[in-house]
Write an enzyme that holds these catalytic residues in place. Structure first.
Site, PDB file in Angstrom:
ATOM      1  N   LEU A  21      28.258   1.701 -46.781  1.00  0.00           N
ATOM      2  CA  LEU A  21      27.653   0.659 -47.196  1.00  0.00           C
ATOM      3  C   LEU A  21      26.076   0.876 -47.046  1.00  0.00           C
ATOM      4  O   LEU A  21      25.762   0.937 -45.984  1.00  0.00           O
ATOM      5  CB  LEU A  21      27.971  -0.597 -46.514  1.00  0.00           C
ATOM      6  CG  LEU A  21      29.406  -0.911 -46.699  1.00  0.00           C
ATOM      7  CD1 LEU A  21      29.540  -2.255 -45.662  1.00  0.00           C
ATOM      8  CD2 LEU A  21      29.819  -1.382 -48.065  1.00  0.00           C
ATOM      9  N   GLU A  22      25.405   1.169 -48.135  1.00  0.00           N
ATOM     10  CA  GLU A  22      24.164   1.562 -48.000  1.00  0.00           C
ATOM     11  C   GLU A  22      23.110   0.528 -48.458  1.00  0.00           C
ATOM     12  O   GLU A  22      21.876   0.984 -48.818  1.00  0.00           O
ATOM     13  CB  GLU A  22      24.070   2.789 -49.102  1.00  0.00           C
ATOM     14  CG  GLU A  22      24.772   3.864 -48.881  1.00  0.00           C
ATOM     15  CD  GLU A  22      24.896   5.126 -49.679  1.00  0.00           C
ATOM     16  OE1 GLU A  22      23.840   5.077 -50.660  1.00  0.00           O
ATOM     17  OE2 GLU A  22      25.515   6.047 -49.484  1.00  0.00           O
ATOM     18  N   HIS A  23      23.462  -0.740 -48.637  1.00  0.00           N
ATOM     19  CA  HIS A  23      22.534  -1.814 -48.800  1.00  0.00           C
ATOM     20  C   HIS A  23      22.644  -2.902 -47.752  1.00  0.00           C
ATOM     21  O   HIS A  23      22.567  -4.032 -47.923  1.00  0.00           O
ATOM     22  CB  HIS A  23      23.201  -2.476 -50.180  1.00  0.00           C
ATOM     23  CG  HIS A  23      23.074  -1.483 -51.380  1.00  0.00           C
ATOM     24  ND1 HIS A  23      21.929  -1.126 -51.962  1.00  0.00           N
ATOM     25  CD2 HIS A  23      23.947  -0.792 -52.180  1.00  0.00           C
ATOM     26  CE1 HIS A  23      22.028  -0.121 -52.950  1.00  0.00           C
ATOM     27  NE2 HIS A  23      23.358  -0.040 -52.962  1.00  0.00           N
TER      28      HIS A  23
END
Length: 340
Positions: free
Chosen positions: A167-169
């Site tokens: 999860l990059e956000h």
């Protein structure tokens, strides 16, 4: 995880992070840190494992069936599950037309059969959540349960061995832990849980991603941090290192190794080709050098690790599809080291 990911902003170094890292690593290496127990979700994985991502999309790299993944990849992360727009926190997965059409028709049923084929070959297959474009939000008990239930259903449908959190956000460690523990309780101790945080996410144990890893350490299999698209970062000795060097990789992995994670839960993530990332590509031989540095304390360049970690888990690459465009140089070089 792709070529166009943001990475320039990660060059900013904060005083708070600097103060959180000890300069003690400038001392000579001490006794090796051995793996103290068998991590969860490792019954089908070797002690030293190579992880790679399989694309459920087309981006200029090789489009392939899942069953075409070489046996040198011990853990295959399918990229990516997507957010279910109708149910907060839930995820969905189907074979993309970007893969199916070039292959002359590759169905969900074909894919599930290929998952089973890899497993029969001794490989493990997990479903990756997130990526550069994915935005799965798990931030309350309801979305945590929705996440867990949808993932359990997908594991049942396709036969996945576990999940990869990419999860990059932003990540909510409290509710993401809640979700993963629900999945673990339903599937059992053989569930593989991997994580692929960006470099900045693992600079300090105070970070949300690092907190999640420590909170679920009893069910966590491996953290494959992305040591690319990073600019410059702090190592565990408080010194600044530039990406694309053996010092950068080893000194940043040392932060996890010295702050609570078992060596068997730490692996090094690097791009398979220069086209696979915006910056930070290294020749696979440099990945081997970084592993050797952490395993033995030798060949570390200007960095001196505070300990050696012969039990370090291995390496990850973005991606198998990009590696295929380069004759599987990453798998052959790094995988060969891990198998030695």
């Amino acid at each position: 995880m792709t070529t166009h990911r943001r990475w320039a902003a990660a060059t900013a170094l904060t005083t708070a992070i600097l103060l959180s890292l000890s300069p003690a690593a400038q001392a000579q290496p001490a006794e090796p840190i051995e793996t103290t127990s068998t991590p969860p979700g490792t019954s089908a994985l070797p002690d030293r494992a190579l992880t790679g991502y399989w694309h459920n999309f087309s981006n200029g790299s090789t489009v392939m069936r899942l069953s075409d993944v070489p046996a040198s990849y011990d853990l295959v992360a399918v990229a990516f599950a997507e957010a279910d727009p109708t149910t907060p926190g839930a995820v969905t997965f189907n074979v993309s037309s970007e893969v199916s059409d070039p292959l002359g028709g590759y169905t969900d049923e074909d894919f599930a059969q290929d998952v089973a084929a890899l497993q029969a070959n001794g490989q493990s297959v997990i479903l990756s959540i997130g990526g550069e474009l994915g935005n799965v939000i798990v931030n309350n008990p309801t979305s945590a349960t929705n996440f867990a239930n949808s993932l359990i259903d997908l594991i049942g449908q396709y036969g996945f061995d576990g999940v990869d959190i990419d999860l990059e956000h932003g990540i909510d460690p409290t509710h993401q832990e809640m979700a993963l523990r629900q999945v673990s309780a339903a599937i059992g101790p053989d569930l593989i849980i991997a994580m692929a945080p960006q470099t900045l996410d693992m600079q300090s144990p105070a970070g949300a991603y690092f907190q999640l890893a420590l909170n679920i350490q009893d069910i966590l299999t491996v953290v494959n941090t992305q040591y690319y698209n990073s600019g410059t970062m702090l190592g565990c000795d408080g010194q600044v290192y530039a990406q694309g060097t053996v010092e950068f990789i080893a000194a940043l992995a040392c932060i996890q190794l010295e702050n609570g994670l078992d060596p068997s839960q730490v692996a090094l993530g690097l791009p398979a080709t220069p086209r696979a990332a915006g910056g930070g590509y290294v020749n696979p031989s440099v990945v081997v050098a970084a592993l050797t540095c952490l395993e033995t304390g030798t060949g570390c360049g200007t960095f001196t690790p505070p300990n050696t970690y012969p039990g370090i888990r291995g390496a990850m690459t973005w991606s198998i599809n990009w590696d295929a465009t380069n004759g599987y140089q990453f798998a052959n070089t790094v995988g060969g080291h891990l198998d030695s």
